[in-house]
Design a protein around this motif. Structure first.
Motif, mmCIF file in Angstrom:
data_model
loop_
_atom_site.group_PDB
_atom_site.id
_atom_site.type_symbol
_atom_site.label_atom_id
_atom_site.label_comp_id
_atom_site.label_asym_id
_atom_site.label_seq_id
_atom_site.Cartn_x
_atom_site.Cartn_y
_atom_site.Cartn_z
ATOM 1 N N PHE A 142 0.842 -1.192 0.000
ATOM 2 C CA PHE A 142 0.000 0.000 0.000
ATOM 3 C C PHE A 142 0.881 1.247 0.000
ATOM 4 C CE2 PHE A 142 -2.791 -3.216 1.784
ATOM 5 C CZ PHE A 142 -3.975 -2.980 1.101
ATOM 6 N N ILE A 143 0.631 2.128 -0.937
ATOM 7 C CA ILE A 143 1.431 3.340 -1.070
ATOM 8 C C ILE A 143 1.052 4.338 0.018
ATOM 9 C CG2 ILE A 143 2.027 5.252 -2.598
ATOM 10 C CD1 ILE A 143 1.194 3.434 -4.939
ATOM 11 N N HIS A 144 2.063 4.873 0.717
ATOM 12 C CA HIS A 144 1.888 5.949 1.678
ATOM 13 C C HIS A 144 2.852 7.079 1.324
ATOM 14 C CE1 HIS A 144 -0.669 4.083 4.933
ATOM 15 N NE2 HIS A 144 -0.398 3.039 4.162
ATOM 16 N N GLU A 145 2.647 8.213 1.966
ATOM 17 C CA GLU A 145 3.461 9.386 1.660
ATOM 18 C C GLU A 145 4.931 9.159 1.995
ATOM 19 O OE1 GLU A 145 3.886 13.152 0.037
ATOM 20 O OE2 GLU A 145 2.061 11.973 0.193
ATOM 21 N N HIS A 255 -0.007 -9.438 -6.054
ATOM 22 C CA HIS A 255 1.149 -9.071 -5.249
ATOM 23 C C HIS A 255 2.295 -8.548 -6.101
ATOM 24 C CE1 HIS A 255 1.666 -13.545 -5.933
ATOM 25 N NE2 HIS A 255 2.621 -12.998 -6.659
ATOM 26 N N THR A 256 2.018 -8.237 -7.350
ATOM 27 C CA THR A 256 3.102 -7.817 -8.222
ATOM 28 C C THR A 256 3.260 -6.305 -8.285
ATOM 29 O OG1 THR A 256 1.590 -7.895 -10.104
ATOM 30 C CG2 THR A 256 2.904 -9.853 -9.664
ATOM 31 N N LYS A 257 2.214 -5.561 -7.925
ATOM 32 C CA LYS A 257 2.266 -4.111 -8.013
ATOM 33 C C LYS A 257 1.615 -3.484 -6.784
ATOM 34 C CE LYS A 257 4.115 -3.853 -12.161
ATOM 35 N NZ LYS A 257 5.402 -3.199 -12.446
ATOM 36 N N PRO A 258 2.023 -2.251 -6.438
ATOM 37 C CA PRO A 258 1.378 -1.552 -5.313
ATOM 38 C C PRO A 258 -0.090 -1.251 -5.619
ATOM 39 C CG PRO A 258 3.451 -0.509 -5.954
ATOM 40 C CD PRO A 258 3.124 -1.493 -7.016
ATOM 41 N N VAL A 259 -0.858 -0.994 -4.569
ATOM 42 C CA VAL A 259 -2.282 -0.737 -4.737
ATOM 43 C C VAL A 259 -2.718 0.486 -3.937
ATOM 44 C CG1 VAL A 259 -2.890 -3.138 -5.198
ATOM 45 C CG2 VAL A 259 -2.871 -2.304 -2.845
#
Length: 465
Positions: A142-145, A255-259
């Motif tokens: 999971f992308i965060h700042e 599971h291959t890329k961020p979401v």
């Protein structure tokens, strides 16, 4: 006397012929019975083999069903032949019955040969001394700042650890595991108990992201997606009833890329989904390099509350080169639920009131089809065809007064009713499984709509900025 003698001879001949016929009939029935019993043994052995393999490898389910069908059919044939062996019914058991029994045997043997050949071709992997079963799903990045949250689930209660330059250890025995990693631009990581290594990379400038919605445990198209994108944007409804195992069905191959994701109406109505998976508020803003995303939860009458939050936090999007808004419920839609009038009116007012945010597109789901609208150079997409059923708008039960003449619509629509707000902005609609691909060039944003089944491009929209 001659006549009596002839009669005796004729009677003796008939008795002899009858005995011979009975012997032939009995012989045939014994052959039928033997074939049926042999088939029952073969198919039963095959069924047990398939059942064992199914339990261990989650495979050969169809073969197992066929084998059990052959087995029970053989038992029934055997019983009928045995019980009726001395009756007139026995004589009616002919070549067709024999052929049916023989066919069942051949089917079972063919399956055994096919499975044996397949198994001999598969590489035999050495057993790994692992105590942990493969994960239900994940890892999800999971992308965060200021970093990345890595989340995954295991079938067994266990502690685990993540290694990425440094080791992040979680000794708490749980099914759900989450680690926040302070990362640079790129890192590789492994999970304890798993042999595979994972890479997470977010380029300095985003080239392409994809949008899908309404997976509802159908991960076919997620697992088949190519790798030429930077991250996923998901518009809700990953489950059907909010049970945690359903998220495993949806995510275990993702599971291959961020979401980045927003919650849908089918997702957990309590806070299990938010607390265990996303660990984000229901409404939040996320900046990804030069892009800004507002994630808005709209459901069950909270439209005004969520849109008020969006207004109060509009300043978070200032400075983004491109801004996008992600919400599960559609703004404009040609689908089953149609346009959400209140949401559409408030969204229009928000976009018109904040030109500094550079809002390029609004991504939604909920209606299980694809639809595109354009108002004042802002695109509105319904992406709700990520794997769950397609809303067939040729069905009056779904469409009410919004019947489509074909499986696609093009151009502005003039039908006026309470579900058709904003139809003058309509571009295209399809009753197909699709995904939206967003790419960037020097002076425009490009939206490519791809059919998930055929992988063909349905349409491309250029947004000149």
């Amino acid at each position: 006397m001659l006549q009596v003698g002839n009669m005796k001879e004729e009677l003796l001949s008939q008795q002899t012929g009858l005995k011979s016929s009975n012997k032939q009939c009995c012989s045939k029935q014994m052959i039928y019975l033997a074939v049926s019993i042999c088939n029952a043994i073969i198919s039963f052995v095959l069924a047990i083999f398939c059942l064992t393999y199914e339990i261990k490898h989650n495979s050969l389910r169809i073969e197992m069903i066929v084998a059990f069908t052959c087995y029970f059919a053989s038992i029934i044939f055997s019983l009928i032949i045995y019980i009726k062996r001395n009756s007139t019914f026995t004589k009616s058991v002919n070549f067709i019955t024999f052929s049916a029994l023989l066919s069942l045997s051949l089917i079972s043997l063919a399956i055994i040969i096919d499975i044996s050949v397949t198994l001999t071709k598969e590489p035999v992997e050495p057993e790994q001394p692992l105590k942990i079963e493969p994960s239900n799903y994940g890892p999800l990045a999971f992308i965060h700042e200021n970093g990345t949250r890595i989340h995954w689930s295991t079938n067994e209660l266990t502690g685990t650890k993540l290694v990425s330059g440094k080791t992040y250890t979680d000794k708490t025995e749980s099914n759900f595991h989450s680690v926040f990693v302070n990362n640079g631009d790129k890192f590789d990581y492994t999970l304890s108990g798993y042999q595979k290594k994972y890479s997470y990379y977010l380029p300095a400038k985003i080239n392409k992201f994809i949008v899908m919605a309404d997976i509802q445990t159908v991960n076919t198209y997620i697992s088949a997606m190519d790798e030429d994108y930077d991250f996923n944007v998901l518009c809700g409804d990953y489950s059907i009833s909010g049970d945690m195992y359903e998220y495993g069905e949806s995510f275990y191959k993702m599971h291959t890329k961020p979401v980045l994701m927003v919650q849908g109406n089918h997702d957990d109505p309590t806070r299990i989904f938010l607390d265990n998976i996303t660990q984000r508020p229901m409404n939040y803003f996320q900046k990804v390099r030069n892009l800004g995303y507002f994630f808005i939860y709209v459901n069950n009458g909270n439209t005004t509350i969520s849109m008020n939050w969006l207004e109060l936090n509009a300043k978070l999007g200032a400075g983004s080169e491109h801004t996008f808004i992600v919400v599960h419920n559609p703004v404009y839609s040609t689908g089953e639920y149609g346009s959400y009038t209140l949401l559409a009116q408030k969204m229009e007012a928000f976009i018109d009131g904040h030109p500094e945010l550079k809002v390029r597109g609004i991504f939604t789901g909920h209606d299980h089809l694809f639809a595109a609208f354009k108002r004042k150079n802002v695109f509105y997409f319904v992406n709700g065809a990520g794997g769950a059923r397609i809303d067939q708008m040729t069905n009056k039960t779904y469409a009410l007064d919004r019947i489509w003449p074909k499986e696609e619509l093009h151009g502005p629509l003039t039908v006026l009713n309470e579900y058709c707000y904003g139809y003058e902005y309509h571009l295209d609609s399809w009753m197909k499984f699709t995904r939206t691909e967003v790419t960037f060039s020097a002076n425009k944003v490009i939206y490519t709509i791809r059919d998930l089944v055929t992988k063909q491009v349905l349409v491309t929209y250029d947004q000149v900025i």
